[in-house]
Design an enzyme around this catalytic site. Structure first.
Site: not given
Ligand code: ARG
Length: 578
Positions: A138, A141, A144
């Site tokens: 994905k 963005h 991130h």
């Molecule tokens: N991968 C998730 C996203 O892009 C963020 C993860 C955040 N951390 C967690 N422990 N849930 O939205």
């Protein structure tokens, strides 16, 4: 060396008020400098002594302030005691200020500030920081990117303050999207493209198969089938998934390196698939899991037990959710790393998710949930490159490097650099970081390359420019490293302003650590840079007598170390030439 002065004043206050010296130490802070004047010294708010019970409340605070101020003796350290409105200003001997501060800073530049007494009460021990956490195939963005640099800052800060830090990247590497990606790749993918530009290729396959799935049932069916195979650990499906994951991690590592960011562990949702089933079993046996009419499993998080607030942790088909995997991941981390605190960094849209997560841990009886923190941040709009919308982290970095290199060529400063691309990238990255860290993290902001890369004003470019100029001065004039210097040559306004500002460094670190917000440190460093660049203009080294030059070089080299230390905590690599 704020501690020496704090101790000395605290000793007097202790004698007068009867309480322990330690009570006063954290209450003394550097007198803020105003545009008009700078007073070298420390300040005490009298009310803070009333609040902590050292003084009894007096309806006439002003009289109480003046009474206390009168009892403080002017000695070799404190030269003047002035009662303001509810505050007492202790003006300290400025020769002593220059001498003590620069001696200590010169002897141990790395521990300056970070070893201060006022930081002793902060949480010590092991800190786990989870940040970045992109999703495979994905978009990477702006959210991130923010998570990456903010998390890195928090980890650096904690490390600088003596904590044992574990850096974790929690990849979005499981879920229905891998059904789509897997099925899509079997039809549309190419191993060759995967080798050439993995992240781009995976992203393209994912976008296309997603588009097709909108109107083509057979695509959806194939995706569901692929994911089913994955969940059942079908060898072929799993090996393709593994390949995607490994390649992605490899590519990310290279890009993180350009950003100056690293991780101790690349974990991910996939790691906690099995464990989340265990969690559900535990919840059930503890009587915490309720089944709704729709067949989903929920946990009651309300205090009244009326399901007014609950979290869904199982779908009706028995599969786990994002939050279930997070519960499993938290338990697993506690067991594996026995952290003393855990910090999650994501955008604010996930705030409810983390509050629910912590609440679930609490109702399960894990008292350490109190040591889990979510650091939320706001949205960035309008981050684009010459090629359009930014979809990969690499695009942002390339754009920053390209634009910065152009600016440097226009300013003709990069002529003598052996590696202008690397330097341009480092400065570009610092510009991004400063822009992002200026305000409260929770605020949204609009991204603007022009503003980000300005050389004047409170930008990362300006910080780097100041640092590089100080380095060049020290390179040409010698670094003022001879042991002796005469503080009498640092009694002008410019020098005192810098010294008084440096006195604040530990307070700024404390505030940053308590709030987990970088803006205090950013403000401190930009002010320091402004002060340093005025001083650099006005306090000549070349052409001054040897003794004056020596004292000034000492001031500049110490300023340069604090600037570099602070920048490194923010995640910026200070450049020595630009
Ligand atoms: N991968 C998730 C996203 O892009 C963020 C993860 C955040 N951390 C967690 N422990 N849930 O939205």
């Amino acid at each position: 060396m704020a501690c020496f002065f704090r101790r000395s004043i605290a000793a007097q206050l202790s004698r007068i008020c009867g309480a322990q010296e330690d009570v006063f130490v954290p209450l003394l802070s550097a007198i803020p400098a105003s545009k008009k004047q700078v007073i070298p010294g420390l300040r005490l708010t009298v009310n803070s002594l009333v609040k902590n019970g050292t003084l009894s409340p007096d309806p006439d605070l002003q009289t109480q302030t003046e009474r206390l101020a009168k009892q403080v003796k002017e000695d070799g350290v404190v030269e003047e005691v002035v009662a303001g409105r509810g505050v007492i200003n202790f003006r300290i001997n400025s020769l002593l200020l220059a001498e003590k501060l620069l001696e200590q800073l010169h002897a141990e530049p790395q521990s300056f500030g970070v070893k201060s007494e006022i930081l002793q009460n902060l949480q010590k021990g092991r800190t786990l920081v989870e940040y970045s956490s992109p999703n495979i195939a994905k978009k990477f963005h702006a959210g991130h990117l923010r998570s990456t640099i903010i998390g890195n800052f928090i980890a650096n800060l904690k490390e600088a303050l003596g904590n044992d830090v574990i850096r974790v990247n929690y990849l979005g590497d499981w879920g229905m999207q891998f059904g789509l990606l897997g099925a899509g790749f079997l039809r549309l993918g190419s191993q060759e493209k995967l080798r050439e530009n993995a992240l781009q290729h995976l992203f393209e396959v994912y976008v296309q198969v997603n588009r097709e799935a909108q109107h083509d049932d057979s695509v959806r069916l194939a995706a569901a089938e692929f994911f089913r195979q994955l969940e059942q650990h079908d060898e072929q499906a799993l090996s393709l998934w593994k390949q995607f994951r490994e390649i992605t991690v490899e590519e990310y590592q290279k890009i993180y390196e350009r950003l100056g960011v690293s991780f101790d562990h690349y974990s991910g949702e996939s790691f906690h698939q099995r464990q989340s089933l265990e969690v559900l079993k535990d919840l059930r046996s503890q009587g915490l899991l309720k089944t709704t009419e729709k067949g989903t499993g929920v946990i009651d998080l309300s205090t009244e037990g009326d399901l007014s607030s609950y979290a869904t942790v199982v779908r009706s088909d028995g599969t786990s959710l994002y939050i279930t995997r997070d519960v499993a991941a938290a338990l697993d981390r506690k067991e594996r790393f026995s952290f003393d605190e855990m910090i999650y960094v994501t955008d604010k849209s996930q705030s409810v998710h983390f509050q629910q997560l912590f609440q679930i841990l609490r109702v399960m009886g894990h008292h350490w949930a109190e040591k889990c923190v979510h650091v939320p941040f706001g949205l960035v709009v309008g981050m684009s490159s010459r090629l359009g919308e930014v979809v990969l982290l690499e695009d942002v970095l390339n754009e920053a490097r390209y634009r910065m290199l152009q600016n440097m060529q226009e300013a003709k400063t990069s002529k003598e650099l052996s590696d202008p691309e690397v330097v341009a990238e480092q400065i570009g990255v610092s510009a991004l970081i400063i822009q992002d860290f200026k305000g409260p993290l929770i605020s949204d902001y609009k991204f603007d390359w022009q503003k980000v890369l300005q050389a004047q004003g409170d930008t990362g470019v300006f910080l780097q420019y100041t640092h590089a100029r100080l380095c060049s001065l020290l390179r040409m004039q010698g670094s003022g490293s001879r042991a002796h210097f005469n503080p009498a040559h640092l009694q002008d306004n410019r020098s005192i302003s810098i010294l008084q500002h440096l006195l604040r460094y530990d307070e700024v670190l404390l505030q940053s650590a308590l709030e987990l917000q970088p803006r205090h440190l950013v403000n401190f460093l930009t002010t320091l840079s402004h002060l340093a660049s005025s001083a650099h203009r006005e306090l000549q080294v070349k052409g001054s007598s040897a003794e004056v030059a020596q004292a000034r070089l000492r001031l500049f080299s110490c300023t340069c170390s604090v600037l570099a230390n602070g920048m490194k905590i923010l995640g910026i690599t200070p450049v020595e030439k630009m």
